[in-house]
Design a protein around this motif. Structure first.
Motif, PDB file in Angstrom:
ATOM      1  N   PHE A   1      47.649  35.906  43.056  1.00 34.03           N
ATOM      2  CA  PHE A   1      48.451  36.560  42.034  1.00 34.03           C
ATOM      3  C   PHE A   1      49.406  35.547  41.410  1.00 34.03           C
ATOM      4  CE2 PHE A   1      47.151  40.070  44.788  1.00 34.03           C
ATOM      5  CZ  PHE A   1      46.691  40.985  43.845  1.00 34.03           C
ATOM      6  N   GLY A   2      49.772  35.799  40.146  1.00 30.73           N
ATOM      7  CA  GLY A   2      50.585  34.833  39.420  1.00 30.73           C
ATOM      8  C   GLY A   2      52.061  34.892  39.707  1.00 30.73           C
ATOM      9  N   GLY A   3      52.541  35.943  40.364  1.00 30.80           N
ATOM     10  CA  GLY A   3      53.943  36.114  40.679  1.00 30.80           C
ATOM     11  C   GLY A   3      54.134  37.439  41.371  1.00 30.80           C
ATOM     12  N   VAL A   4      55.381  37.829  41.608  1.00 30.36           N
ATOM     13  CA  VAL A   4      55.694  39.134  42.192  1.00 30.36           C
ATOM     14  C   VAL A   4      56.917  39.701  41.490  1.00 30.36           C
ATOM     15  CG1 VAL A   4      54.724  38.660  44.480  1.00 30.36           C
ATOM     16  CG2 VAL A   4      57.143  38.124  44.012  1.00 30.36           C
ATOM     17  N   GLN A   5      57.029  41.021  41.530  1.00 31.22           N
ATOM     18  CA  GLN A   5      58.245  41.686  41.075  1.00 31.22           C
ATOM     19  C   GLN A   5      58.832  42.471  42.242  1.00 31.22           C
ATOM     20  OE1 GLN A   5      58.464  45.469  38.682  1.00 31.22           O
ATOM     21  NE2 GLN A   5      59.273  44.126  37.080  1.00 31.22           N
ATOM     22  N   ILE A   6      60.118  42.285  42.500  1.00 31.69           N
ATOM     23  CA  ILE A   6      60.832  43.051  43.518  1.00 31.69           C
ATOM     24  C   ILE A   6      61.305  44.354  42.881  1.00 31.69           C
ATOM     25  CG2 ILE A   6      62.865  43.094  45.008  1.00 31.69           C
ATOM     26  CD1 ILE A   6      62.636  39.963  45.049  1.00 31.69           C
ATOM     27  N   HIS A   7      60.948  45.480  43.480  1.00 32.91           N
ATOM     28  CA  HIS A   7      61.274  46.787  42.902  1.00 32.91           C
ATOM     29  C   HIS A   7      62.632  47.253  43.419  1.00 32.91           C
ATOM     30  CE1 HIS A   7      60.905  50.444  40.877  1.00 32.91           C
ATOM     31  NE2 HIS A   7      59.883  51.008  41.502  1.00 32.91           N
ATOM     32  N   ALA A   8      63.634  47.200  42.540  1.00 32.15           N
ATOM     33  CA  ALA A   8      64.969  47.694  42.887  1.00 32.15           C
ATOM     34  C   ALA A   8      65.404  48.760  41.892  1.00 32.15           C
ATOM     35  CB  ALA A   8      65.971  46.540  42.920  1.00 32.15           C
ATOM     36  N   GLY A   9      64.440  49.545  41.404  1.00 33.16           N
ATOM     37  CA  GLY A   9      64.731  50.580  40.429  1.00 33.16           C
ATOM     38  C   GLY A   9      64.120  51.911  40.811  1.00 33.16           C
ATOM     39  N   HIS A  10      64.373  52.913  39.975  1.00 35.05           N
ATOM     40  CA  HIS A  10      63.709  54.226  39.997  1.00 35.05           C
ATOM     41  C   HIS A  10      63.921  55.018  41.274  1.00 35.05           C
ATOM     42  CE1 HIS A  10      60.736  52.905  36.611  1.00 35.05           C
ATOM     43  NE2 HIS A  10      62.004  52.994  36.207  1.00 35.05           N
ATOM     44  N   GLY A  11      64.959  54.693  42.028  1.00 32.53           N
ATOM     45  CA  GLY A  11      65.308  55.521  43.173  1.00 32.53           C
ATOM     46  C   GLY A  11      64.586  55.190  44.460  1.00 32.53           C
ATOM     47  N   PHE A  12      63.790  54.112  44.482  1.00 27.97           N
ATOM     48  CA  PHE A  12      63.160  53.703  45.731  1.00 27.97           C
ATOM     49  C   PHE A  12      64.141  52.854  46.546  1.00 27.97           C
ATOM     50  CE2 PHE A  12      59.588  54.686  42.860  1.00 27.97           C
ATOM     51  CZ  PHE A  12      59.047  55.726  43.594  1.00 27.97           C
TER      52      PHE A  12
END
Length: 412
Positions: A169-180
């Motif tokens: 994969f070319g990169g990653v996104q850290i999910h710190a949104g949407h209530g998770f």
């Protein structure tokens, strides 16, 4: 934000939508359009990628996007958002992940998994939810995390990021949104801790900072790391724009390469920005424009982009560096190429006669399945039918999830 309309001509398309974007790590995205993270629920029920999922992201890559984000990819099977999520851990089917990464990256596109943990929103049939603080609400209950639970998070995210890198994969996104989970830590409504992981803006942000540092240590300086963060929870007592702006200032001191601005949560009863019928334009551009005054990290906005003109204006005004489109690209996977052509062409959004809770989300999830099966021309579901099929699929996946991870789930 008052936005001046930019007249579209071939030069503008090339210089605005088609202009490459260099990230701080040195990686270059080929244009300014991204496919937003959406929970496609196309995993095999055991945390692995499928041929259908590979085909879905291949279609967006063929459609001209610079970046696609795979929504809700887990680093552990303990706390999934849905039983169709991918899981990046030592037991992952690496060959399936490599196929997904390769096919979703053709034609110069980037494909990044969005690394998450559902926390208090973990899917009850296969999980025992935990969040920053214990909650006992009418529609939402969870245990509070111990210090040991929290201290284990950076390593979990780092290990998942390393697997993503090794799979291609070319990169990653850290999910710190949407209530998770990480979003829960940022929100005073759900983070009621009084220790070093709560109270102040800095305390609530601490675990996110630790996750970023651990992921960077794992993947190295030249691998892109993005983050999705709320501008507001849109809930009374939740994350405010003022606190979110302070967090942007903290992010500016990190090694993050792309900040994705969004908002809202999936907590029961919370308003969904994406289901709003009153919004006439992108939801978070005004916040993004203010955020750009306090950070040099590129900013992308997600939510409410329905027309090419909106995308051009947001970028041309300097409010954002990229635009992220979800449902528009679910309706037309070739949207990026269309917007880069003089002929243009915006997605035609459906209108529904009914509006059952969760119906629109289920409809778009099933639309993704139709794209993955090259069958969108025959896709003709009403909301109730989409919900029925969507729920039935989740039930089937739960059986597979329990078989694959049952021992782990029982140990929670």
């Amino acid at each position: 934000m008052k936005q001046t309309t930019t007249k579209i001509n071939p030069t503008n398309l090339a210089e605005i939508l088609g202009k490459p974007l260099e990230l701080p790590c040195g990686v270059v995205l080929k244009n300014r359009m991204a496919k937003a993270a959406m929970s496609d629920s196309l995993g095999d029920g055991c945390g692995n990628a499928t041929d259908a999922q590979s085909r879905l992201y291949e279609r967006w890559a063929q459609g001209g996007v610079a970046l696609s984000l795979i929504g809700e990819v887990q680093g552990t099977p303990h706390y999934p958002e849905k039983p169709g999520n991918l899981v990046l851990n030592p037991n992952s089917d690496i060959e399936a992940l490599q196929d997904l990464a390769r096919r979703g990256s053709i034609d110069g596109a980037h494909l990044w998994p969005q690394l998450g943990h559902a926390g208090a929103l973990s899917y009850l049939p296969v999980s025992k939810p935990k969040g920053p603080s214990a909650l006992d609400l009418a529609e939402l209950q969870c245990e509070g995390m111990s210090i040991e639970d929290i201290e284990a998070l950076p390593t979990m995210y780092a290990n998942a990021a390393l697997i993503a890198k090794e799979a291609g994969f070319g990169g990653v996104q850290i999910h710190a949104g949407h209530g998770f989970l990480l979003s829960q830590f940022l929100s005073p409504l759900f983070n009621r801790r009084t220790d070093e992981y709560g109270s102040s803006v800095e305390g609530r942000f601490r675990v996110v900072h630790e996750v970023i540092e651990a992921v960077r240590d794992a993947v190295g300086d030249t691998f892109p790391i993005g983050i999705k963060i709320n501008s507001t929870d849109q809930l009374k007592g939740g994350l405010t724009e003022a606190d979110a702006m302070k967090m942007i200032g903290i992010l500016d001191q990190t090694s993050i390469d792309l900040i994705d601005i969004s908002g809202g949560t999936y907590f029961p009863g919370a308003p969904a920005s994406s289901d709003s019928s009153s919004g006439s334009g992108p939801y978070f551009v005004s916040f993004a424009q203010r955020a750009k005054q306090i950070t040099t990290i590129p900013i992308m906005a997600t939510g409410g982009f329905k027309t090419r003109q909106q995308a051009v204006d947001a970028i041309a005004s300097g409010a954002v560096d990229m635009v992220s489109i979800g449902r528009g690209m679910a309706l037309n996977p070739n949207l990026a190429n269309d917007w880069l052509s003089m002929e243009g062409g915006d997605s035609k959004f459906p209108r529904f006669d009914t509006n059952p809770s969760g119906g629109v989300t289920a409809w778009y999830s099933m639309r993704l399945t139709a794209l993955a099966e090259n069958n969108e021309d025959a896709f003709d579901l009403d909301l109730e039918s989409a919900m029925s099929i969507y729920d039935e699929r989740d039930e089937d996946c739960c059986s597979d999830w329990r078989q694959a991870f049952g021992r782990i789930v029982k140990e929670l």
